[in-house]
Write a protein that holds these residues in place. Structure first.
Motif, mmCIF file in Angstrom:
data_model
loop_
_atom_site.group_PDB
_atom_site.id
_atom_site.type_symbol
_atom_site.label_atom_id
_atom_site.label_comp_id
_atom_site.label_asym_id
_atom_site.label_seq_id
_atom_site.Cartn_x
_atom_site.Cartn_y
_atom_site.Cartn_z
ATOM 1 N N THR A 135 0.849 -1.186 0.000
ATOM 2 C CA THR A 135 0.000 0.000 0.000
ATOM 3 C C THR A 135 0.885 1.236 0.000
ATOM 4 O O THR A 135 1.777 1.380 0.838
ATOM 5 C CB THR A 135 -0.908 0.031 1.232
ATOM 6 N N ALA A 136 0.643 2.124 -0.957
ATOM 7 C CA ALA A 136 1.420 3.355 -1.047
ATOM 8 C C ALA A 136 0.934 4.361 -0.009
ATOM 9 O O ALA A 136 -0.255 4.420 0.317
ATOM 10 C CB ALA A 136 1.292 3.945 -2.446
ATOM 11 N N SER A 137 1.842 5.175 0.488
ATOM 12 C CA SER A 137 1.439 6.262 1.387
ATOM 13 C C SER A 137 0.846 7.420 0.595
ATOM 14 O O SER A 137 0.095 8.233 1.132
ATOM 15 C CB SER A 137 2.642 6.751 2.197
ATOM 16 N N THR A 138 1.174 7.488 -0.704
ATOM 17 C CA THR A 138 0.575 8.496 -1.581
ATOM 18 C C THR A 138 -0.878 8.116 -1.832
ATOM 19 O O THR A 138 -1.155 7.048 -2.377
ATOM 20 C CB THR A 138 1.316 8.551 -2.932
ATOM 21 N N ILE A 139 -1.812 8.974 -1.427
ATOM 22 C CA ILE A 139 -3.215 8.658 -1.633
ATOM 23 C C ILE A 139 -3.672 9.104 -3.014
ATOM 24 O O ILE A 139 -3.019 9.928 -3.660
ATOM 25 C CB ILE A 139 -4.112 9.288 -0.537
ATOM 26 N N ARG A 140 -4.797 8.558 -3.425
ATOM 27 C CA ARG A 140 -5.386 8.951 -4.711
ATOM 28 C C ARG A 140 -5.836 10.400 -4.627
ATOM 29 O O ARG A 140 -6.307 10.853 -3.584
ATOM 30 C CB ARG A 140 -6.590 8.046 -5.020
ATOM 31 N N ASN A 141 -5.670 11.135 -5.721
ATOM 32 C CA ASN A 141 -6.130 12.521 -5.746
ATOM 33 C C ASN A 141 -7.565 12.640 -5.253
ATOM 34 O O ASN A 141 -8.415 11.816 -5.597
ATOM 35 C CB ASN A 141 -6.075 13.073 -7.183
ATOM 36 N N HIS A 142 -7.828 13.674 -4.468
ATOM 37 C CA HIS A 142 -9.186 13.909 -3.976
ATOM 38 C C HIS A 142 -10.073 14.211 -5.184
ATOM 39 O O HIS A 142 -9.762 15.074 -6.019
ATOM 40 C CB HIS A 142 -9.185 15.090 -3.007
ATOM 41 N N VAL A 171 5.728 -4.571 -8.514
ATOM 42 C CA VAL A 171 5.487 -3.913 -9.796
ATOM 43 C C VAL A 171 4.222 -3.064 -9.767
ATOM 44 O O VAL A 171 3.964 -2.305 -10.698
ATOM 45 C CB VAL A 171 5.393 -4.934 -10.951
ATOM 46 N N GLU A 172 3.442 -3.179 -8.717
ATOM 47 C CA GLU A 172 2.242 -2.377 -8.555
ATOM 48 C C GLU A 172 2.092 -2.008 -7.087
ATOM 49 O O GLU A 172 2.682 -2.634 -6.208
ATOM 50 C CB GLU A 172 0.987 -3.133 -9.015
ATOM 51 N N ALA A 173 1.299 -0.954 -6.834
ATOM 52 C CA ALA A 173 1.042 -0.512 -5.466
ATOM 53 C C ALA A 173 -0.426 -0.142 -5.344
ATOM 54 O O ALA A 173 -1.029 0.392 -6.283
ATOM 55 C CB ALA A 173 1.918 0.688 -5.101
ATOM 56 N N LEU A 174 -0.984 -0.419 -4.182
ATOM 57 C CA LEU A 174 -2.379 -0.085 -3.898
ATOM 58 C C LEU A 174 -2.467 1.357 -3.424
ATOM 59 O O LEU A 174 -1.650 1.806 -2.616
ATOM 60 C CB LEU A 174 -2.930 -1.014 -2.819
ATOM 61 N N MET A 175 -3.469 2.081 -3.919
ATOM 62 C CA MET A 175 -3.690 3.455 -3.495
ATOM 63 C C MET A 175 -5.027 3.556 -2.765
ATOM 64 O O MET A 175 -6.042 3.005 -3.220
ATOM 65 C CB MET A 175 -3.681 4.393 -4.713
ATOM 66 N N LEU A 176 -5.021 4.245 -1.650
ATOM 67 C CA LEU A 176 -6.236 4.502 -0.889
ATOM 68 C C LEU A 176 -6.734 5.903 -1.210
ATOM 69 O O LEU A 176 -5.992 6.736 -1.722
ATOM 70 C CB LEU A 176 -5.961 4.369 0.613
ATOM 71 N N GLU A 181 -10.147 4.429 2.273
ATOM 72 C CA GLU A 181 -10.748 3.307 1.560
ATOM 73 C C GLU A 181 -9.888 2.920 0.363
ATOM 74 O O GLU A 181 -9.111 3.721 -0.159
ATOM 75 C CB GLU A 181 -12.150 3.678 1.074
ATOM 76 N N VAL A 182 -10.060 1.689 -0.078
ATOM 77 C CA VAL A 182 -9.357 1.213 -1.263
ATOM 78 C C VAL A 182 -9.880 1.958 -2.489
ATOM 79 O O VAL A 182 -11.096 2.066 -2.692
ATOM 80 C CB VAL A 182 -9.565 -0.302 -1.442
ATOM 81 N N ALA A 183 -8.975 2.488 -3.293
ATOM 82 C CA ALA A 183 -9.364 3.142 -4.549
ATOM 83 C C ALA A 183 -8.975 2.233 -5.719
ATOM 84 O O ALA A 183 -9.804 1.522 -6.262
ATOM 85 C CB ALA A 183 -8.718 4.513 -4.670
ATOM 86 N N GLU A 184 -7.709 2.244 -6.064
ATOM 87 C CA GLU A 184 -7.219 1.460 -7.204
ATOM 88 C C GLU A 184 -5.712 1.332 -7.074
ATOM 89 O O GLU A 184 -5.113 1.862 -6.134
ATOM 90 C CB GLU A 184 -7.591 2.144 -8.515
ATOM 91 N N CYS A 185 -5.095 0.662 -8.028
ATOM 92 C CA CYS A 185 -3.638 0.613 -8.067
ATOM 93 C C CYS A 185 -3.122 1.716 -8.991
ATOM 94 O O CYS A 185 -3.895 2.509 -9.516
ATOM 95 C CB CYS A 185 -3.174 -0.766 -8.498
ATOM 96 N N THR A 186 -1.823 1.791 -9.167
ATOM 97 C CA THR A 186 -1.261 2.920 -9.906
ATOM 98 C C THR A 186 -1.669 2.929 -11.372
ATOM 99 O O THR A 186 -1.711 3.978 -11.998
ATOM 100 C CB THR A 186 0.271 2.937 -9.814
#
Length: 285
Positions: A135-142, A171-176, A181-186
């Protein structure tokens, strides 16, 4: 032989495919794009991709200088000119050249760029064994700042999360999202299977509504699998029976662990395998 690139209404060798250094697509990420697959020489979901491109452009008040039908033909011509049988198309529309200020009113001549090339896919062993995610610490854009439904040229949000994944050896990271909440991967949408039900985050979780995502959801429903769009947190992924990602390049690929927690059996599951098979039948029909 160099690639033939569609630029400014004609096909030119890639060495001649240049845009101004004052183009707002370069200076500010001011533009939209689509990534499209080609299977057997046919452009997959071409209408859906073109509709999304024009909707994204409309949302940012970017006037594309050719019609949707002309765009479809330009994509087909570019694929044919490069003899692409199985490959990838990158379709880009920029705001055009302007000044060093951000004012879009000072730009002119929006650029339509179409690149058709072969594609580098995940290695076969990733499909056989599944991916590991962090899980990335970078969150998905608001979504209140920029709608995730706009497929814009500014992908820095995803790139920063991608770097975190690479640093962790994945090779992939999860973005919240901003709510945790779970959004998507990169670069991919995410699904889980729990108790025979297929679940994926809804659009208001801050996701791009991927066209592969939508195609897989339809294939699942047609196969009698219950599909739900519902908010999820990481715990839902930890305890899932199966997990997989969908995307233009990835198609359907299993995830076997997240943040060191094994998902299900730790191997690609039967629902994932079934949907990958159905998707490949669909793309090669």
């Amino acid at each position: 032989m160099s690639l033939q690139i569609y630029l400014a209404g004609k096909l030119v060798p890639q060495e001649q495919a240049v845009v101004s250094v004052f183009d707002h697509g370069l200076l500010y990420g001011d533009g939209v794009f689509e990534g499209i697959r080609v299977y057997g020489g046919k452009v997959f979901l071409e209408k859906e991709h073109i509709v999304r491109l024009y909707e994204s452009a409309h949302s940012i008040r970017l006037q594309i200088p050719i019609t949707p039908d002309e765009m479809i033909q330009a994509v087909r011509d570019t694929v044919a000119a490069n003899n692409i049988v199985d490959g990838y198309v990158r379709l880009v529309v920029t705001r055009g050249a302007g000044t060093l200020g951000i004012d879009p009113a000072r730009t002119s001549n929006p650029q339509v760029i179409i690149i058709a090339d072969t594609i580098s896919l995940y290695p076969k062993e990733f499909y056989d064994n599944g991916l590991k995610l962090v899980t990335a610490s970078t969150i998905r854009n608001h979504s209140g700042a920029l709608s995730p439904r706009i497929k814009s040229l500014n992908y820095l949000n995803n790139i920063m999360a991608k770097i975190e994944g690479a640093d962790a050896g994945t090779v992939e990271a999860l973005m919240l999202n901003h709510k945790g909440e779970v959004a998507e991967c990169t670069g991919d949408n995410i699904f889980i299977v729990k108790g025979g039900v297929l679940k994926t985050p809804p659009p208001d979780a801050g996701i791009l509504e991927g066209l592969t995502r939508n195609a897989v959801m339809k294939l699942a429903r047609d196969a009698g699998i219950e599909v739900r769009e519902a908010p999820m947190v990481r715990h839902d992924i930890f305890i899932a029976d199966e997990c997989f990602l969908t995307g233009t390049a990835a198609e359907v690929i299993a995830v076997v662990s997240l943040d060191g927690r094994t998902i299900g059996s730790g191997k690609p599951g039967p629902v994932t395998a079934k949907l990958l098979d159905l998707f490949r039948q669909r793309t090669r029909a």
